[in-house]
Design a protein around this motif. Structure first.
Motif, PDB file in Angstrom:
ATOM      1  N   THR A  80       0.826  -1.210   0.000  1.00 42.22           N
ATOM      2  CA  THR A  80       0.000   0.000   0.000  1.00 42.22           C
ATOM      3  C   THR A  80       0.861   1.262   0.000  1.00 42.22           C
ATOM      4  O   THR A  80       0.450   2.305   0.492  1.00 42.22           O
ATOM      5  CB  THR A  80      -0.939   0.018   1.224  1.00 42.22           C
ATOM      6  OG1 THR A  80      -0.160  -0.133   2.417  1.00 42.22           O
ATOM      7  CG2 THR A  80      -1.946  -1.102   1.138  1.00 42.22           C
ATOM      8  N   GLY A  81       2.031   1.142  -0.560  1.00 42.39           N
ATOM      9  CA  GLY A  81       2.929   2.285  -0.645  1.00 42.39           C
ATOM     10  C   GLY A  81       4.358   1.806  -0.765  1.00 42.39           C
ATOM     11  O   GLY A  81       4.631   0.598  -0.780  1.00 42.39           O
ATOM     12  N   ILE A  82       5.277   2.750  -0.853  1.00 40.30           N
ATOM     13  CA  ILE A  82       6.695   2.440  -0.951  1.00 40.30           C
ATOM     14  C   ILE A  82       7.365   2.895   0.339  1.00 40.30           C
ATOM     15  O   ILE A  82       7.338   4.072   0.689  1.00 40.30           O
ATOM     16  CB  ILE A  82       7.320   3.124  -2.181  1.00 40.30           C
ATOM     17  CG1 ILE A  82       6.722   2.497  -3.448  1.00 40.30           C
ATOM     18  CG2 ILE A  82       8.843   2.983  -2.174  1.00 40.30           C
ATOM     19  CD1 ILE A  82       7.104   3.192  -4.718  1.00 40.30           C
ATOM     20  N   GLY A  83       7.937   1.934   1.041  1.00 43.04           N
ATOM     21  CA  GLY A  83       8.546   2.234   2.336  1.00 43.04           C
ATOM     22  C   GLY A  83       9.985   2.656   2.240  1.00 43.04           C
ATOM     23  O   GLY A  83      10.542   3.227   3.181  1.00 43.04           O
ATOM     24  N   LEU A  84      10.634   2.379   1.089  1.00 37.54           N
ATOM     25  CA  LEU A  84      12.024   2.781   0.912  1.00 37.54           C
ATOM     26  C   LEU A  84      12.382   2.769  -0.567  1.00 37.54           C
ATOM     27  O   LEU A  84      12.374   1.712  -1.206  1.00 37.54           O
ATOM     28  CB  LEU A  84      12.969   1.836   1.676  1.00 37.54           C
ATOM     29  CG  LEU A  84      14.468   2.164   1.564  1.00 37.54           C
ATOM     30  CD1 LEU A  84      14.766   3.516   2.210  1.00 37.54           C
ATOM     31  CD2 LEU A  84      15.311   1.070   2.213  1.00 37.54           C
ATOM     32  N   THR A 142       8.270   6.779   0.544  1.00 32.61           N
ATOM     33  CA  THR A 142       9.399   7.207   1.360  1.00 32.61           C
ATOM     34  C   THR A 142      10.665   7.136   0.516  1.00 32.61           C
ATOM     35  O   THR A 142      11.044   6.063   0.051  1.00 32.61           O
ATOM     36  CB  THR A 142       9.557   6.307   2.598  1.00 32.61           C
ATOM     37  OG1 THR A 142       8.343   6.336   3.357  1.00 32.61           O
ATOM     38  CG2 THR A 142      10.702   6.784   3.475  1.00 32.61           C
ATOM     39  N   ILE A 143      11.278   8.281   0.302  1.00 31.18           N
ATOM     40  CA  ILE A 143      12.506   8.341  -0.495  1.00 31.18           C
ATOM     41  C   ILE A 143      13.662   8.697   0.435  1.00 31.18           C
ATOM     42  O   ILE A 143      13.650   9.745   1.091  1.00 31.18           O
ATOM     43  CB  ILE A 143      12.399   9.369  -1.639  1.00 31.18           C
ATOM     44  CG1 ILE A 143      11.274   8.951  -2.595  1.00 31.18           C
ATOM     45  CG2 ILE A 143      13.732   9.493  -2.381  1.00 31.18           C
ATOM     46  CD1 ILE A 143      11.077   9.886  -3.775  1.00 31.18           C
ATOM     47  N   LEU A 165      13.304  16.683  -5.047  1.00 29.87           N
ATOM     48  CA  LEU A 165      12.274  15.983  -4.299  1.00 29.87           C
ATOM     49  C   LEU A 165      11.051  16.866  -4.064  1.00 29.87           C
ATOM     50  O   LEU A 165       9.902  16.433  -4.272  1.00 29.87           O
ATOM     51  CB  LEU A 165      12.837  15.512  -2.958  1.00 29.87           C
ATOM     52  CG  LEU A 165      13.777  14.305  -2.991  1.00 29.87           C
ATOM     53  CD1 LEU A 165      14.534  14.177  -1.667  1.00 29.87           C
ATOM     54  CD2 LEU A 165      13.007  13.024  -3.285  1.00 29.87           C
ATOM     55  N   LEU A 166      11.293  18.085  -3.638  1.00 30.23           N
ATOM     56  CA  LEU A 166      10.189  18.990  -3.331  1.00 30.23           C
ATOM     57  C   LEU A 166       9.393  19.353  -4.583  1.00 30.23           C
ATOM     58  O   LEU A 166       8.157  19.450  -4.548  1.00 30.23           O
ATOM     59  CB  LEU A 166      10.725  20.249  -2.646  1.00 30.23           C
ATOM     60  CG  LEU A 166      11.340  20.036  -1.257  1.00 30.23           C
ATOM     61  CD1 LEU A 166      12.020  21.302  -0.763  1.00 30.23           C
ATOM     62  CD2 LEU A 166      10.291  19.563  -0.252  1.00 30.23           C
ATOM     63  N   MET A 167      10.075  19.545  -5.704  1.00 34.21           N
ATOM     64  CA  MET A 167       9.365  19.856  -6.948  1.00 34.21           C
ATOM     65  C   MET A 167       8.556  18.661  -7.452  1.00 34.21           C
ATOM     66  O   MET A 167       7.508  18.824  -8.078  1.00 34.21           O
ATOM     67  CB  MET A 167      10.363  20.303  -8.023  1.00 34.21           C
ATOM     68  CG  MET A 167      10.884  21.720  -7.828  1.00 34.21           C
ATOM     69  SD  MET A 167      11.780  22.335  -9.276  1.00 34.21           S
ATOM     70  CE  MET A 167      13.213  21.258  -9.273  1.00 34.21           C
ATOM     71  N   ILE A 183      10.396  12.195   3.160  1.00 32.08           N
ATOM     72  CA  ILE A 183      11.855  12.232   3.018  1.00 32.08           C
ATOM     73  C   ILE A 183      12.473  11.525   4.218  1.00 32.08           C
ATOM     74  O   ILE A 183      12.156  11.843   5.370  1.00 32.08           O
ATOM     75  CB  ILE A 183      12.367  13.680   2.918  1.00 32.08           C
ATOM     76  CG1 ILE A 183      11.880  14.339   1.625  1.00 32.08           C
ATOM     77  CG2 ILE A 183      13.899  13.713   2.970  1.00 32.08           C
ATOM     78  CD1 ILE A 183      12.280  15.804   1.493  1.00 32.08           C
ATOM     79  N   LEU A 184      13.377  10.572   3.935  1.00 27.53           N
ATOM     80  CA  LEU A 184      14.026   9.800   4.996  1.00 27.53           C
ATOM     81  C   LEU A 184      15.519  10.111   5.031  1.00 27.53           C
ATOM     82  O   LEU A 184      16.204  10.002   4.014  1.00 27.53           O
ATOM     83  CB  LEU A 184      13.805   8.302   4.758  1.00 27.53           C
ATOM     84  CG  LEU A 184      14.397   7.333   5.780  1.00 27.53           C
ATOM     85  CD1 LEU A 184      13.816   7.573   7.166  1.00 27.53           C
ATOM     86  CD2 LEU A 184      14.135   5.887   5.340  1.00 27.53           C
ATOM     87  N   LEU A 185      16.022  10.492   6.193  1.00 26.26           N
ATOM     88  CA  LEU A 185      17.422  10.874   6.366  1.00 26.26           C
ATOM     89  C   LEU A 185      18.203   9.708   6.972  1.00 26.26           C
ATOM     90  O   LEU A 185      17.898   9.261   8.081  1.00 26.26           O
ATOM     91  CB  LEU A 185      17.525  12.092   7.284  1.00 26.26           C
ATOM     92  CG  LEU A 185      16.730  13.331   6.834  1.00 26.26           C
ATOM     93  CD1 LEU A 185      16.756  14.400   7.936  1.00 26.26           C
ATOM     94  CD2 LEU A 185      17.284  13.889   5.539  1.00 26.26           C
ATOM     95  N   PRO A 186      19.215   9.186   6.264  1.00 26.34           N
ATOM     96  CA  PRO A 186      19.943   8.009   6.751  1.00 26.34           C
ATOM     97  C   PRO A 186      21.100   8.353   7.682  1.00 26.34           C
ATOM     98  O   PRO A 186      21.675   9.438   7.633  1.00 26.34           O
ATOM     99  CB  PRO A 186      20.475   7.389   5.447  1.00 26.34           C
ATOM    100  CG  PRO A 186      20.707   8.569   4.550  1.00 26.34           C
ATOM    101  CD  PRO A 186      19.623   9.568   4.892  1.00 26.34           C
ATOM    102  N   MET A 187      21.451   7.410   8.540  1.00 26.79           N
ATOM    103  CA  MET A 187      22.637   7.462   9.396  1.00 26.79           C
ATOM    104  C   MET A 187      22.675   8.672  10.328  1.00 26.79           C
ATOM    105  O   MET A 187      23.740   9.195  10.655  1.00 26.79           O
ATOM    106  CB  MET A 187      23.915   7.435   8.545  1.00 26.79           C
ATOM    107  CG  MET A 187      24.261   6.073   7.975  1.00 26.79           C
ATOM    108  SD  MET A 187      24.840   4.895   9.212  1.00 26.79           S
ATOM    109  CE  MET A 187      26.447   5.563   9.599  1.00 26.79           C
ATOM    110  N   ILE A 188      21.502   9.109  10.767  1.00 26.03           N
ATOM    111  CA  ILE A 188      21.460  10.210  11.730  1.00 26.03           C
ATOM    112  C   ILE A 188      21.978   9.713  13.079  1.00 26.03           C
ATOM    113  O   ILE A 188      21.529   8.684  13.597  1.00 26.03           O
ATOM    114  CB  ILE A 188      20.017  10.749  11.882  1.00 26.03           C
ATOM    115  CG1 ILE A 188      19.536  11.398  10.583  1.00 26.03           C
ATOM    116  CG2 ILE A 188      19.920  11.721  13.054  1.00 26.03           C
ATOM    117  CD1 ILE A 188      20.245  12.690  10.226  1.00 26.03           C
TER     118      ILE A 188
END
Length: 601
Positions: free
Chosen positions: A303-307, A342-343, A389-391, A400-405
């Motif tokens: 039901t969507g894209i998780g990654l 989720t990108i 991404l925003l456009m 938007i997913l931020l990695p390695m925080i």
């Protein structure tokens, strides 16, 4: 582990690693490596230029060959798997390697074939001496290049014999190289059996994408097999039977029939809700690597894209432009709208080398300059991606997913750049939809700060692969400590639970996008720990949905709370197996996931 048993003259049973699930039976076709003869020559000055040109032409020819194979791989297995060949190109075009070979020709006056043999051979030796599956995969990549370069210099072509074209052929070899596998025509072979490799080898990854059963790690299968031997390959259980008897053949047909029936039955799950028997809804999303994969996600019941791993856009000679990125993101977002997408922002570094951005010379790349660290140091690259991404978020379904925080300062700085890019676009007249910003929880430091991060993030996504690796200080590619890579280690489970509790206190959801999300026992445990969303490969969605629909939430929650009191992973695994093994077996999904567990003698 390999073992053999002979119940009659020619029947042999070998047990190895279940590298790609499925069942096949056919005639053996051993792949024999041709002898590569390299003779050392000391050249007169007059021949140096010609040998240089011979080597450089061989490089260009090999680059062209690999690019062609890479295109085949993209069309047959997807962008992610084709990155194996992008890595080959990066190695082949590495200045250190090329200049080392040229120096051997120019300064030592050696012939080109000998220069390749010595320089590339030293690289291969170095990686083979490191006791790690990942390094052995790297050595296999280098051997692939070695064979192709030498073949290009004498026009002998690939060093492997041509493959028979009969239906049902089972290829047997000491080692298969990725580029060779991609030259096999669809339907040309039914299965592979090999001495080397494991479930994470490049060949295994490609074979699973091609849905070809594979058993690897057999150690001596190449020496035992004779042409025209009949072979049964059980890629789900990790077993090969040479010259099977009538009982073996009967069991093979029974198990193959069950396997295919279970595959068909899974598709009945596509339109059903991922809801437990007592009414708990668990969101199921899919992980993708290629924008065109978005079209298939709904077909598998997600039901969507998780990654969406955006770094795969960057695995090319030149980085994608802002407009190219925008078009790729827009394609995904509009294909599955209004469902969420989720990108993950550029996750370069570690084992993902991006030309022109990351370096291959870090001593410890997995804990080095990678992911959000690269983005925050290279703001121009990061902001270009953020604007794209925003456009692209015309339908408002972007996350938007931020990695390695690893701390608040990274999250705050990233959010500041997102806001700056939003303001910049709005000043140009663009209408920018609201976007949710999430944090990947994959570093222990993030778990320690999870209450504070939850106040400033819109959602969490737990990257279990890295979280386990960093928490337990275990390299999951090192076979010396493979048993220590324990997803159900109490420390790991405690971190997941802490993350879920902190997120829910702030009213934000928690997803899991690592490999735990598609393991049956882990699914039961993660749901019990309170995880709201699971994201996995599209094919795994249906099996996971079947698991969820079989459970009671209150039961798995009680199980999870009990497990949290346990002292070690062994106790956790034994408890889960005792409680749920029969349920999972009854669901008929184990063999589909490549861990059948049934061995014959």
């Amino acid at each position: 582990m390999t073992s053999s048993t002979k119940n009659q003259a020619e029947r042999t049973v070998l047990v190895g690693v279940p590298a790609s699930p499925g069942f096949a039976m056919g005639k053996a076709f051993p792949i024999i490596n041709r002898e590569v003869s390299v003779v050392e020559e000391t050249l007169p000055e007059s021949r140096i230029a010609a040998e240089e040109q011979l080597f450089l032409k061989a490089v260009n020819k090999t680059v062209a060959e690999i690019n062609k194979i890479k295109e085949i791989s993209e069309s047959r297995t997807g962008l992610r798997d084709s990155l194996i060949f992008a890595t080959h190109l990066m190695i082949l075009q590495d200045p250190g390697l090329v200049n080392g070979i040229l120096d051997k020709i120019r300064k030592d006056h050696k012939n080109a074939r000998w220069a390749v043999h010595v320089v590339l051979g030293s690289y291969i030796d170095k990686f083979e001496k490191i006791d790690s599956p990942a390094m052995r995969d790297k050595a296999a990549d280098l051997r692939d290049l070695y064979n192709r370069l030498l073949g290009a210099m004498d026009d002998s072509g690939p060093v492997l014999e041509d493959v028979a074209t009969d239906d049902g052929v089972v290829l047997v070899a000491h080692e298969f190289l990725p580029s060779f596998l991609m030259t096999i025509k669809p339907g040309q072979v039914s299965a592979l059996a090999m001495d080397t490799g494991g479930r994470t080898s490049h060949v295994a990854i490609l074979a699973r994408s091609l849905q070809v059963p594979v058993v690897s790690g057999l150690r001596n299968v190449a020496a035992l097999i004779k042409p025209e031997d009949t072979i049964i390959v059980d890629g789900s259980g990790g077993m090969v039977i040479v010259n099977p008897n009538e009982d073996d053949i009967r069991r093979f047909h029974e198990r193959q029939e069950v396997y295919e029936r279970q595959r068909r039955e899974l598709f009945t799950m596509r339109r059903l809700e991922p809801m437990t028997r007592d009414g708990k809804y668990i969101t199921l999303h899919a992980n993708i690597e290629l924008p065109t994969e978005a079209e298939k996600v709904m077909d598998f019941g997600a039901t969507g894209i998780g990654l969406y791993r955006s770094e795969f856009l960057f695995f090319r000679k030149d980085a994608p432009s802002e407009q190219e990125q925008c078009e790729a993101y827009k394609q995904i977002l509009e294909t599955v709208a209004p469902c969420p997408v989720t990108i993950r922002t550029l996750d370069a570094g570690g084992d993902k080398l991006v030309p022109g951005i990351t370096s291959a010379n870090e001593a410890n790349p997995f804990m080095g300059w990678r992911s959000i660290r690269v983005c925050l140091d290279r703001e121009e690259i990061f902001c270009e991606q953020l604007r794209a991404l925003l456009m692209a978020n015309m339908r408002g379904n972007l996350r938007i997913l931020l990695p390695m925080i690893s701390g608040l300062s990274e999250l705050r700085r990233a959010k500041m750049l997102i806001n700056r890019c939003r303001e910049e676009l709005e000043s140009r007249g663009h209408k920018v939809a609201a976007v949710k910003v999430g944090v990947m929880i994959e570093v222990p430091a993030a778990v320690m700060l999870v209450d504070k991060l939850a106040k400033e993030a819109d959602f969490f996504s737990i990257g279990t692969n890295d979280l386990i690796q960093f928490t337990l200080a275990v390299d999951r590619t090192n076979e010396l400590i493979t048993d220590m890579f324990q997803p159900h280690h109490p420390a790991v489970l405690s971190m997941i639970y802490q993350t879920v509790m902190a997120a829910h206190r702030q009213g934000i959801p928690v997803a899991v996008c690592g490999e735990m999300g598609s393991d049956p026992f882990s699914v039961l445990l993660l749901v019990g720990l309170g995880v709201d969303e699971l994201s996995m490969t599209p094919w795994s969605v249906m099996a996971t949905k079947k698991i969820i629909r079989s459970m009671n939430f209150e039961d798995v929650r009680e199980t999870a709370l009990t497990v949290l009191t346990m002292d070690d992973a062994e106790s956790v695994n034994a408890y889960l197996k005792a409680k749920y093994a029969q349920t999972i077996k009854d669901l008929g999904i184990s063999s589909l996931l490549g861990d059948d567990g049934e061995k014959q003698n």
